[in-house]
Design a protein around this motif. Structure first.
Motif: not given
Length: 447
Positions: A188-208
């Protein structure tokens, strides 16, 4: 489930005299509390059913199906007459006398650990189905499981299982819990971490992808120059021209591509408007950057909190399954929606969202914020009900987890929304408040 395990469990459960609580805590898991002290859990997942013993657990969500209502009304505070493994099959059958009955009455709870047809069935004394965890139709099995129908027996099946003795069945079931919990937590932790990391990465791409202020200002100056060049050479531009070849104001030869489908006398306005947009964007780009960065920080904080979570309940609290669909129903564009014991909890990810949540909150909703620290605003929708302490404690932990990265002890103030006075932006004054202490543990170093 092995037959010898079920027999040992049945023998142990016959030591108890009544069932004080019966409820569903997960989609396929029932909790039965015996004699007010011992909780046993029956995971009725098809093909992966098992039983374990653990401290009483809070349900991940509220379950209000007919089966859940009857499970509670018929079994809570019921007298336990017997627990059996009938016909040497993988069935655990509870014989009970409900407290709610006005006359002597017997019911049965039959837990069937039978592969794809695994089920929990409530039966009356005439072997008629009262309700079941899963309804089964005729096209799926010859045993139709529907309320009001007679429960047919399971066909006999010869088993070739090695009998083993379990010396301490409680210790065996507690170890079963530890093993399954560790595996479940990891997955469950692996699944939730993956979902959260994708959101953070998407925002990071928008920032760049955001342009910098200097390039936008140069772009505004360039568009302004183009507009002036159009005005200076308007007399020689024909309606069908696609470019203008001329000299700029420094005497350099230039070829300017002309916009399509725009009248000649409006072309200068076209470039002046582009210049104005670029200038305004340059002026506000830092606000957009701060907005995206604050959202990214929010999800990074969730990621760190997920890493240190020790129970599936904490993981579901941080990244709930149903928040996305419920968010649409709420028509909430700003903030994040969470659920704590069926109470809606809204969390602002930045100053703008904090302001929005303050404006949407009702007078008796609960507002909370970390004292003396810039933090997310948390709104708990109360619907004028008194909130359980467990909800306030969990929401305060969310407030800390989402607002700060550094471990330590934090004071979270909370009060009704009507006692919060908005100053400038999301800055507020408030009175008649209470305070709760929250400890944020350190995050393990990731390699």
């Amino acid at each position: 489930m092995k037959l010898y395990e079920l027999k040992a469990i049945a023998k142990r459960l016959n030591d108890f005299t009544f069932i004080s609580r019966a409820r569903r805590i997960e989609d396929n898991t029932l909790e039965l509390v015996f004699d007010k002290s011992d909780s046993y859990f029956f995971n009725m997942t098809r093909g992966h059913s098992f039983i374990y013993k653990a401290p009483s657990q809070r349900p991940l969500q509220g379950y209000n199906a007919p089966f859940d209502t009857l499970l509670h009304s018929l079994m809570a505070a019921s007298k336990l007459i017997a627990v059996e493994v009938p016909n040497g099959d993988r069935i655990l059958r509870f014989t009970l006398a409900p407290k709610s009955s006005y006359k002597d009455k017997i019911i049965y709870l039959q837990l069937e650990f039978t592969g794809k047809n695994t089920n929990a069935i409530l039966i009356d004394e005439n072997e008629v189905i009262i309700e079941a965890l899963r309804h089964i139709d005729a096209d799926s099995s010859f045993r139709v499981i529907r309320p009001g129908l007679e429960l047919l027996p399971i066909p006999p099946f010869e088993r070739d299982e090695e009998e083993k003795e379990i010396v301490d069945i409680d210790a065996f079931l507690e170890e079963q819990y530890r093993q399954t919990q560790a595996k479940k937590l990891l997955e469950l932790k692996k699944q939730k971490l993956s979902l959260t990391a994708k959101k953070s990465q998407k925002l990071d791409q928008l920032l760049k992808k955001l342009p910098n202020e200097e390039s936008l200002e140069l772009q505004a100056k360039e568009y302004n120059s183009y507009g002036n060049l159009i005005l200076a050479n308007l007399y020689q531009i024909k309606p069908y021209d696609t470019q203008l070849k001329t000299y700029d104001f420094e005497g350099n030869e230039i070829s300017l591509k002309l916009p399509k489908n725009i009248k000649v006398n409006r072309m200068s306005d076209y470039f002046f408007n582009l210049a104005k947009r670029a200038k305004n964007k340059a002026k506000n780009i830092h606000m957009e950057k701060e907005n995206l960065q604050s959202k990214k920080d929010f999800y990074d904080n969730i990621y760190y909190a997920l890493e240190q979570a020790k129970e599936p309940y904490e993981l579901e609290l941080l990244v709930p399954k149903r928040a996305k669909s419920q968010r649409k129903k709420e028509k909430l564009r700003e903030g994040e929606l969470f659920w704590i014991e069926d109470y809606k909890v809204f969390v602002g990810r930045n100053s703008n969202e904090n302001q929005k949540l303050l404006s949407l909150a009702k007078a008796n909703d609960l507002w909370m914020h970390i004292r003396d620290v810039p933090s997310s605003h948390v709104i708990i929708r109360t619907d004028k009900q008194n909130l359980p302490d467990s909800v306030i404690q969990a929401a305060a932990k969310l407030c800390v987890d989402f607002s700060v990265k550094n471990p330590g002890d934090y004071e979270v103030d909370y009060t009704k929304r009507k006692f919060v006075k908005v100053q400038e932006g999301s800055n507020v004054l408030y009175n008649k408040y209470n305070t709760i202490s929250v400890t944020k543990e350190g995050v393990e170093i990731r390699v």
